[in-house]
Motif scaffolding. Structure first.
Motif, PDB file in Angstrom:
ATOM      1  N   LEU A 189       0.864  -1.184   0.000  1.00  0.00           N
ATOM      2  CA  LEU A 189       0.000   0.000   0.000  1.00  0.00           C
ATOM      3  C   LEU A 189       0.896   1.228   0.000  1.00  0.00           C
ATOM      4  O   LEU A 189       1.892   1.274   0.727  1.00  0.00           O
ATOM      5  N   ALA A 190       0.533   2.212  -0.814  1.00  0.00           N
ATOM      6  CA  ALA A 190       1.256   3.483  -0.840  1.00  0.00           C
ATOM      7  C   ALA A 190       0.228   4.597  -0.830  1.00  0.00           C
ATOM      8  O   ALA A 190      -0.810   4.497  -1.488  1.00  0.00           O
ATOM      9  N   LEU A 191       0.516   5.635  -0.080  1.00  0.00           N
ATOM     10  CA  LEU A 191      -0.377   6.784  -0.007  1.00  0.00           C
ATOM     11  C   LEU A 191       0.302   7.962  -0.680  1.00  0.00           C
ATOM     12  O   LEU A 191       1.466   8.270  -0.379  1.00  0.00           O
ATOM     13  N   PHE A 192      -0.419   8.601  -1.610  1.00  0.00           N
ATOM     14  CA  PHE A 192       0.095   9.750  -2.353  1.00  0.00           C
ATOM     15  C   PHE A 192      -0.731  10.981  -1.998  1.00  0.00           C
ATOM     16  O   PHE A 192      -1.954  10.905  -1.870  1.00  0.00           O
ATOM     17  N   ARG A 193      -0.045  12.103  -1.864  1.00  0.00           N
ATOM     18  CA  ARG A 193      -0.716  13.377  -1.647  1.00  0.00           C
ATOM     19  C   ARG A 193       0.018  14.413  -2.481  1.00  0.00           C
ATOM     20  O   ARG A 193       1.243  14.501  -2.430  1.00  0.00           O
ATOM     21  N   GLY A 194      -0.744  15.163  -3.289  1.00  0.00           N
ATOM     22  CA  GLY A 194      -0.132  16.190  -4.122  1.00  0.00           C
ATOM     23  C   GLY A 194       0.862  15.639  -5.127  1.00  0.00           C
ATOM     24  O   GLY A 194       1.826  16.303  -5.477  1.00  0.00           O
ATOM     25  N   GLY A 195       0.654  14.397  -5.573  1.00  0.00           N
ATOM     26  CA  GLY A 195       1.524  13.788  -6.566  1.00  0.00           C
ATOM     27  C   GLY A 195       2.744  13.082  -6.006  1.00  0.00           C
ATOM     28  O   GLY A 195       3.492  12.459  -6.743  1.00  0.00           O
TER      29      GLY A 195
END
Length: 144
Positions: free
Chosen positions: A115-121
């Motif tokens: 699982l990876a979480l991305f915010r603002g690219g």
């Protein structure tokens, strides 16, 4: 004037502006008129994935998986349940690393499920290994 967020449509990939306070009001896409949030993970390939993480104003939770992976298949129902709890605050997506090898290589996915979480690219958090729905939700909410 209310702040608005960019939300990428899971159906046609159009970028929609949604007022921040209206995310929970079942917004629809201005282009295709489908619901912007379905409560189900969105299956993305390489080009679609890049658009969703680059243009999304909400965090994007990604399950990197493969069909031959036993733990991935075991976690799939939990990830589906987590999507129902996390949306619309977090976009929940899946990327098949067999079909999107370029994305897996770009983000150095060494084990699956990841699982990876991305915010603002940008990637802001990562967790390898299968989890149940409550742990997926808790992990994502504390990092989103």
């Amino acid at each position: 004037m209310e702040d608005s967020l960019h939300v990428v449509c899971p159906h046609c990939d159009a970028v929609n502006r949604v007022p921040d306070g209206k995310l929970n009001d079942k917004p629809t896409c201005g282009k295709c008129k489908h619901a912007l949030f379905t409560g189900h993970p969105v299956e993305l390939n390489g080009p679609r994935f890049m658009k969703h993480i680059a243009r999304s104003g909400i965090p994007v939770l990604v399950d990197f998986w493969a069909p031959w992976c036993g733990p991935c298949r075991m976690m799939a129902p939990a990830y589906e349940q987590a999507a129902q709890h996390l949306e619309p605050a977090v976009r929940v997506v899946k990327v098949n690393t067999e079909e999107a090898q370029d994305v897996a290589a770009r983000y150095a996915i060494r084990s699956i499920p990841t699982l990876a979480l991305f915010r603002g690219g940008s990637e802001v958090a990562r967790q390898a290994g299968a989890m149940d729905a409550p742990h997926i939700v808790a992990w994502a909410e504390t990092r989103a």
